[in-house]
Design a protein around this motif. Structure first.
Motif, PDB file in Angstrom:
ATOM      1  N   ASN A  18       0.837  -1.193   0.000  1.00 49.75           N
ATOM      2  CA  ASN A  18       0.000   0.000   0.000  1.00 49.75           C
ATOM      3  C   ASN A  18       0.877   1.251   0.000  1.00 49.75           C
ATOM      4  O   ASN A  18       2.097   1.188   0.162  1.00 49.75           O
ATOM      5  CB  ASN A  18      -0.980  -0.015   1.175  1.00 49.75           C
ATOM      6  CG  ASN A  18      -0.299  -0.083   2.515  1.00 49.75           C
ATOM      7  OD1 ASN A  18       0.881   0.199   2.632  1.00 49.75           O
ATOM      8  ND2 ASN A  18      -1.043  -0.463   3.528  1.00 49.75           N
ATOM      9  N   ALA A  19       0.245   2.387  -0.177  1.00 45.47           N
ATOM     10  CA  ALA A  19       0.984   3.638  -0.327  1.00 45.47           C
ATOM     11  C   ALA A  19       1.755   3.993   0.939  1.00 45.47           C
ATOM     12  O   ALA A  19       2.864   4.539   0.866  1.00 45.47           O
ATOM     13  CB  ALA A  19       0.026   4.761  -0.697  1.00 45.47           C
ATOM     14  N   GLU A  20       1.205   3.683   2.102  1.00 43.78           N
ATOM     15  CA  GLU A  20       1.884   4.002   3.359  1.00 43.78           C
ATOM     16  C   GLU A  20       3.216   3.253   3.471  1.00 43.78           C
ATOM     17  O   GLU A  20       4.241   3.831   3.855  1.00 43.78           O
ATOM     18  CB  GLU A  20       0.970   3.647   4.529  1.00 43.78           C
ATOM     19  CG  GLU A  20       1.520   4.039   5.877  1.00 43.78           C
ATOM     20  CD  GLU A  20       0.553   3.708   6.997  1.00 43.78           C
ATOM     21  OE1 GLU A  20       0.767   4.226   8.099  1.00 43.78           O
ATOM     22  OE2 GLU A  20      -0.391   2.932   6.774  1.00 43.78           O
ATOM     23  N   PHE A  21       3.219   1.971   3.113  1.00 43.43           N
ATOM     24  CA  PHE A  21       4.443   1.173   3.140  1.00 43.43           C
ATOM     25  C   PHE A  21       5.479   1.750   2.183  1.00 43.43           C
ATOM     26  O   PHE A  21       6.671   1.861   2.515  1.00 43.43           O
ATOM     27  CB  PHE A  21       4.130  -0.284   2.784  1.00 43.43           C
ATOM     28  CG  PHE A  21       5.324  -1.182   2.760  1.00 43.43           C
ATOM     29  CD1 PHE A  21       5.771  -1.785   3.921  1.00 43.43           C
ATOM     30  CD2 PHE A  21       6.002  -1.429   1.575  1.00 43.43           C
ATOM     31  CE1 PHE A  21       6.879  -2.624   3.905  1.00 43.43           C
ATOM     32  CE2 PHE A  21       7.107  -2.255   1.550  1.00 43.43           C
ATOM     33  CZ  PHE A  21       7.551  -2.852   2.727  1.00 43.43           C
ATOM     34  N   LYS A  22       5.024   2.119   0.993  1.00 47.06           N
ATOM     35  CA  LYS A  22       5.943   2.662  -0.009  1.00 47.06           C
ATOM     36  C   LYS A  22       6.561   3.973   0.469  1.00 47.06           C
ATOM     37  O   LYS A  22       7.758   4.215   0.274  1.00 47.06           O
ATOM     38  CB  LYS A  22       5.201   2.883  -1.329  1.00 47.06           C
ATOM     39  CG  LYS A  22       4.779   1.579  -1.990  1.00 47.06           C
ATOM     40  CD  LYS A  22       3.997   1.844  -3.252  1.00 47.06           C
ATOM     41  CE  LYS A  22       3.529   0.548  -3.885  1.00 47.06           C
ATOM     42  NZ  LYS A  22       2.810   0.757  -5.139  1.00 47.06           N
ATOM     43  N   LEU A  23       5.755   4.816   1.128  1.00 46.52           N
ATOM     44  CA  LEU A  23       6.277   6.090   1.625  1.00 46.52           C
ATOM     45  C   LEU A  23       7.280   5.876   2.757  1.00 46.52           C
ATOM     46  O   LEU A  23       8.262   6.617   2.870  1.00 46.52           O
ATOM     47  CB  LEU A  23       5.127   6.986   2.073  1.00 46.52           C
ATOM     48  CG  LEU A  23       4.277   7.552   0.931  1.00 46.52           C
ATOM     49  CD1 LEU A  23       3.039   8.231   1.474  1.00 46.52           C
ATOM     50  CD2 LEU A  23       5.092   8.502   0.073  1.00 46.52           C
ATOM     51  N   LYS A  24       7.058   4.860   3.595  1.00 49.23           N
ATOM     52  CA  LYS A  24       8.036   4.532   4.643  1.00 49.23           C
ATOM     53  C   LYS A  24       9.354   4.110   4.012  1.00 49.23           C
ATOM     54  O   LYS A  24      10.434   4.513   4.456  1.00 49.23           O
ATOM     55  CB  LYS A  24       7.507   3.416   5.539  1.00 49.23           C
ATOM     56  CG  LYS A  24       6.473   3.841   6.526  1.00 49.23           C
ATOM     57  CD  LYS A  24       6.039   2.651   7.362  1.00 49.23           C
ATOM     58  CE  LYS A  24       4.849   2.983   8.232  1.00 49.23           C
ATOM     59  NZ  LYS A  24       4.340   1.791   8.950  1.00 49.23           N
ATOM     60  N   ALA A  25       9.279   3.275   2.979  1.00 50.03           N
ATOM     61  CA  ALA A  25      10.495   2.831   2.298  1.00 50.03           C
ATOM     62  C   ALA A  25      11.209   4.010   1.647  1.00 50.03           C
ATOM     63  O   ALA A  25      12.449   4.093   1.674  1.00 50.03           O
ATOM     64  CB  ALA A  25      10.149   1.772   1.261  1.00 50.03           C
ATOM     65  N   ILE A  26      10.453   4.935   1.077  1.00 48.43           N
ATOM     66  CA  ILE A  26      11.049   6.110   0.430  1.00 48.43           C
ATOM     67  C   ILE A  26      11.773   6.971   1.462  1.00 48.43           C
ATOM     68  O   ILE A  26      12.910   7.411   1.239  1.00 48.43           O
ATOM     69  CB  ILE A  26       9.969   6.921  -0.318  1.00 48.43           C
ATOM     70  CG1 ILE A  26       9.499   6.166  -1.553  1.00 48.43           C
ATOM     71  CG2 ILE A  26      10.485   8.301  -0.694  1.00 48.43           C
ATOM     72  CD1 ILE A  26       8.291   6.782  -2.219  1.00 48.43           C
TER      73      ILE A  26
END
Length: 136
Positions: free
Chosen positions: A10-18
């Motif tokens: 999901n977008a939240e996971f991707k933003l954490k990785a970023i």
């Protein structure tokens, strides 16, 4: 080496990785979140768009149609054929799509088998034989 299983993030996971990648680098973020480094790089390209979407949605998961108007007309044609109790195969779908592309002056459209299967998946279509005999 065993093939890896595909995951949807999901977008939240991707933003954490970023954010982790911005502090420590792409490789470190990939190791921390157990993903490929290329995924981190791709997500960093789409960071602005990821911040705009709802955080719980699984965003940017597949390719969109290059010719949505053409696909709308092909889907409408398939519905008409099925309503008239005519069988529709992948070959007939491809032939109709190529003919419609010529009518609309779309020169780069090829209409190969892989396009047809992706089109059918996008539009939730399946190849099935129409039966006229029902159970007694």
């Amino acid at each position: 080496m065993a093939p890896t299983k595909r995951h949807a993030y999901n977008a939240e996971f991707k933003l954490k990785a970023i954010s982790h990648a911005q502090e420590h680098g792409n490789r470190a973020a990939a190791r921390e979140f157990n993903i490929n480094e290329s995924m981190v790089r791709k997500w960093r390209k789409y960071e602005d768009e990821l911040r705009q979407v709802k955080k719980t949605t699984q965003s940017f998961r597949g390719n969109k149609a290059r010719w949505p108007q053409l696909e709308d007309k092909v889907e409408q044609w398939v519905a008409e054929q099925r309503a008239a109790s005519r069988s529709v195969s992948t070959v007939t779908i491809r032939m109709k799509a190529i003919a419609l592309a010529r009518e609309h002056n779309i020169s780069e459209f090829r209409g190969g088998p892989s396009w047809c299967f992706r089109f059918m998946k996008r539009r939730h279509l399946s190849i099935r034989t129409r039966t006229t005999v029902s159970q007694q």
